[in-house]
Design a protein around this motif. Structure first.
Motif, PDB file in Angstrom:
ATOM      1  N   GLU A 182      -6.395  20.620  -5.388  1.00 20.62           N
ATOM      2  CA  GLU A 182      -6.950  21.686  -6.223  1.00 20.62           C
ATOM      3  C   GLU A 182      -7.797  22.629  -5.374  1.00 20.62           C
ATOM      4  O   GLU A 182      -7.671  23.860  -5.467  1.00 20.62           O
ATOM      5  CB  GLU A 182      -7.815  21.079  -7.336  1.00 20.62           C
ATOM      6  CG  GLU A 182      -7.056  20.294  -8.374  1.00 20.62           C
ATOM      7  CD  GLU A 182      -6.548  21.165  -9.503  1.00 20.62           C
ATOM      8  OE1 GLU A 182      -6.646  22.393  -9.376  1.00 20.62           O
ATOM      9  OE2 GLU A 182      -6.037  20.612 -10.484  1.00 20.62           O
ATOM     10  N   TYR A 183      -8.666  22.055  -4.556  1.00 18.69           N
ATOM     11  CA  TYR A 183      -9.503  22.881  -3.672  1.00 18.69           C
ATOM     12  C   TYR A 183      -8.656  23.604  -2.632  1.00 18.69           C
ATOM     13  O   TYR A 183      -8.919  24.762  -2.274  1.00 18.69           O
ATOM     14  CB  TYR A 183     -10.560  22.017  -2.989  1.00 18.69           C
ATOM     15  CG  TYR A 183     -11.685  21.596  -3.897  1.00 18.69           C
ATOM     16  CD1 TYR A 183     -12.487  22.535  -4.543  1.00 18.69           C
ATOM     17  CD2 TYR A 183     -11.962  20.242  -4.120  1.00 18.69           C
ATOM     18  CE1 TYR A 183     -13.524  22.150  -5.383  1.00 18.69           C
ATOM     19  CE2 TYR A 183     -13.003  19.836  -4.957  1.00 18.69           C
ATOM     20  CZ  TYR A 183     -13.770  20.802  -5.586  1.00 18.69           C
ATOM     21  OH  TYR A 183     -14.791  20.417  -6.425  1.00 18.69           O
ATOM     22  N   LEU A 184      -7.614  22.925  -2.137  1.00 18.17           N
ATOM     23  CA  LEU A 184      -6.743  23.531  -1.140  1.00 18.17           C
ATOM     24  C   LEU A 184      -6.037  24.763  -1.710  1.00 18.17           C
ATOM     25  O   LEU A 184      -5.925  25.801  -1.028  1.00 18.17           O
ATOM     26  CB  LEU A 184      -5.710  22.510  -0.662  1.00 18.17           C
ATOM     27  CG  LEU A 184      -4.771  22.954   0.466  1.00 18.17           C
ATOM     28  CD1 LEU A 184      -5.562  23.330   1.716  1.00 18.17           C
ATOM     29  CD2 LEU A 184      -3.770  21.842   0.790  1.00 18.17           C
ATOM     30  N   ILE A 185      -5.585  24.671  -2.959  1.00 20.27           N
ATOM     31  CA  ILE A 185      -4.925  25.806  -3.607  1.00 20.27           C
ATOM     32  C   ILE A 185      -5.866  26.998  -3.688  1.00 20.27           C
ATOM     33  O   ILE A 185      -5.479  28.142  -3.438  1.00 20.27           O
ATOM     34  CB  ILE A 185      -4.442  25.401  -5.022  1.00 20.27           C
ATOM     35  CG1 ILE A 185      -3.304  24.386  -4.925  1.00 20.27           C
ATOM     36  CG2 ILE A 185      -3.982  26.627  -5.815  1.00 20.27           C
ATOM     37  CD1 ILE A 185      -2.976  23.717  -6.250  1.00 20.27           C
ATOM     38  N   GLN A 186      -7.111  26.723  -4.028  1.00 21.08           N
ATOM     39  CA  GLN A 186      -8.093  27.808  -4.141  1.00 21.08           C
ATOM     40  C   GLN A 186      -8.403  28.441  -2.789  1.00 21.08           C
ATOM     41  O   GLN A 186      -8.665  29.648  -2.699  1.00 21.08           O
ATOM     42  CB  GLN A 186      -9.376  27.280  -4.778  1.00 21.08           C
ATOM     43  CG  GLN A 186      -9.197  26.788  -6.210  1.00 21.08           C
ATOM     44  CD  GLN A 186     -10.437  26.098  -6.750  1.00 21.08           C
ATOM     45  OE1 GLN A 186     -11.526  26.227  -6.199  1.00 21.08           O
ATOM     46  NE2 GLN A 186     -10.280  25.358  -7.837  1.00 21.08           N
ATOM     47  N   ASP A 187      -8.370  27.629  -1.720  1.00 23.81           N
ATOM     48  CA  ASP A 187      -8.730  28.136  -0.389  1.00 23.81           C
ATOM     49  C   ASP A 187      -7.580  28.870   0.300  1.00 23.81           C
ATOM     50  O   ASP A 187      -7.818  29.696   1.190  1.00 23.81           O
ATOM     51  CB  ASP A 187      -9.181  26.978   0.505  1.00 23.81           C
ATOM     52  CG  ASP A 187     -10.511  26.392   0.064  1.00 23.81           C
ATOM     53  OD1 ASP A 187     -11.236  27.086  -0.683  1.00 23.81           O
ATOM     54  OD2 ASP A 187     -10.819  25.241   0.439  1.00 23.81           O
TER      55      ASP A 187
END
Length: 519
Positions: A472-477
């Motif tokens: 989830e964090y990777l998608i945002q970054d």
């Protein structure tokens, strides 16, 4: 975008009707797509808008209408007379037709339409570099991709190449390749050309009716996919299998006449007289019927009814609110390509949707592995489940177990604990509120086996200890750009975020039922 004017000329000349409510647009990320073009209904002369709100498009309103004669299909293509009869309505026949029409260039009646399409769908995983493809290891994507590749190889070997070998002279003459061999010919029949054409057709084709089968449908294929779509595709499927007529034809009349004759021959004299009477009243004089008569009938129907069954339509699902200010023009209108998981979307269409409500996780391999672990033969139970279809054994977006998976595990549990299989009420409660399911021995065994299968699925990943939150964090970054590598990384992260989240939800459901004493 410079190809669009020629395509719009093609649209006009083929009597394809696009509602003033929408317009075709293009950008580097979405390609060609369809946007809401805000115009008040009062500005549009259409009787179907009578009595509707001035600021909305009503439900069941056709935004696009495409005559079936404008479709690119195997039966309408330049090679329809040499295609095997059993391939006329198939995807293989459509791929072959598309390959030839594209090779014809400007000579093809669909040239302006074909020019909008790429040589291949480069975003599909088949065209990803190896290092990016390897990054999907452990996901459902690679299983589905390998199965699709195997099917393509089989189609090329068993249908496509035999067709080109048998009809080489005819096709070379059609294309103007009069010499014995040319590089153009070798390129046309190559596996790379075939797979490129197959990827384009797979991403755009629609099933039209029982006569045409699959076809490419201009304008309708420009609507992008969403699991929360506003429109859908409509086409009357039940038509004459011989000519495609939807509103009666000489074949239908002849079939009815033959039925009446057979009925009169086998029935009583009274029945025969009744049949003759019905024939006189209802049957047309076939001696005068022909192409002219059929054309007149079709023309009258088309001119009197704009919603003719001889057309395909993109129709609104429900009323669509129009923006109050023109600055908001540009809202995209979406169709649905079907209830497909992200793994299927990525393989066939080259994209994935975060939070796709149609997602599911395949568990066929793990269920079979569980049977082997307990030395139970796969076919030793009385199962009504289609065991050859891995899509049947799955958990969905919310981590709910589908009925076929539950039944398969319940049959294994029955063998292990020698107790009757519980009713599907246990499954329904498990999927809604797992702590309300009765903790019988058979139910506990079923859920423990499901939990075991889920853990086996979890360790397929190269990072089994990494949770969905990480992705989830990777998608945002990750940057949102048109760069192919960035897009592939984004889709990979979406695949793993969703698959791991489904696993986590299903595992949590099992743990709620079992409680700490049974874990």
């Amino acid at each position: 975008m410079q190809k669009l004017p020629s395509f719009l000329d093609f649209v006009t000349s083929n009597r394809i009707v696009i509602s003033p409510f929408v317009r075709i647009a293009f950008d580097s990320v979405r390609g060609y797509h369809v946007l809401l073009h805000a115009r008040a209904p009062s500005d549009i002369d259409d009787s179907r808008l009578a009595g509707t709100s001035r600021r909305e498009i009503p439900a069941n309103f056709p935004l696009v209408s495409i005559p079936k004669e404008a479709l690119l299909s195997a039966s309408s293509s330049s090679i329809c007379n040499v295609l095997p009869e059993d391939e006329i309505t198939s995807t293989a026949g459509l791929i072959l037709a598309f390959m030839i029409e594209r090779a014809l260039g400007s000579q093809s009646p669909w040239a302006a339409y074909i020019n909008l399409m790429p040589l291949c769908e480069a975003s599909c995983v088949r065209y990803w570099p190896k290092e990016m493809l390897d990054g999907l290891e452990g996901s459902d994507v690679l299983d589905i991709f390998r199965a699709a590749e195997s099917a393509l190889e089989d189609m090329y070997r068993s249908i496509v190449m035999p067709f080109f070998v048998k009809n080489e002279l005819v096709i070379r003459q059609l294309l103007g390749h009069v010499e014995s061999r040319t590089s153009e010919w070798d390129d046309l029949i190559s596996y790379d050309t075939f797979t490129g054409a197959a990827s384009v057709v797979a991403a755009r084709c629609f099933e039209i009716d029982s006569f045409i089968g699959f076809a490419l449908c201009p304008v309708a294929d420009l609507f992008n996919h969403s699991d929360r779509e506003q429109v859908h595709f409509e086409s009357l499927y039940e038509v004459c299998e011989y000519c495609g007529a939807s509103n009666g034809c000489e074949h239908e009349s002849a079939k009815l006449l033959q039925t009446l004759i057979e009925s009169s021959e086998t029935g009583s004299p009274d029945t025969a007289e009744q049949s003759d009477s019905e024939t006189d009243k209802s049957m047309p004089d076939l001696s005068d019927s022909g192409s002219d008569s059929g054309s007149d009938s079709g023309s009258d129907m088309s001119s009197s009814n704009p919603d003719s069954n001889d057309s395909c339509e993109i129709v609104t699902n429900e009323a669509i609110k129009l923006p109050k200010m023109s600055i908001f023009e540009g809202k995209e209108i979406y169709n649905s390509y079907g209830p497909l998981s992200n793994a299927h979307l990525l393989v066939k269409y080259g994209f994935a949707l975060r939070g796709n409500v149609n997602n599911y996780l395949l568990l066929d391999r793990q269920v079979r592995q569980c049977y082997r672990k307990y030395n139970i033969l796969w076919n030793s139970t009385d199962s009504t489940t289609d065991l050859q279809n891995p899509v049947e054994l799955k958990v969905d977006y919310c981590g709910r177990v589908n009925v076929h998976l539950w039944d398969r595990i319940a049959q294994l549990a029955q063998i292990l604990v020698k107790e009757p299989i519980p009713s599907h009420k246990s499954l329904q409660r498990f999927n809604i509120k797992p702590n309300t399911v009765k903790r019988t021995r058979i139910n506990i065994t079923i859920v423990k086996l499901i939990l075991e299968i889920l853990h086996d699925r979890e360790i397929r990943y190269t990072d089994p200890d990494v949770s969905s939150i990480f992705y989830e964090y990777l998608i945002q970054d990750l940057p949102t750009t048109a760069d192919s590598t960035a897009i592939q990384k984004q889709f990979t992260a979406i695949i793993f975020a969703d698959e791991k989240q489904m696993l986590e939800r299903a595992i949590n459901r099992c743990k709620i039922f079992l409680g700490p004493d049974n874990l």
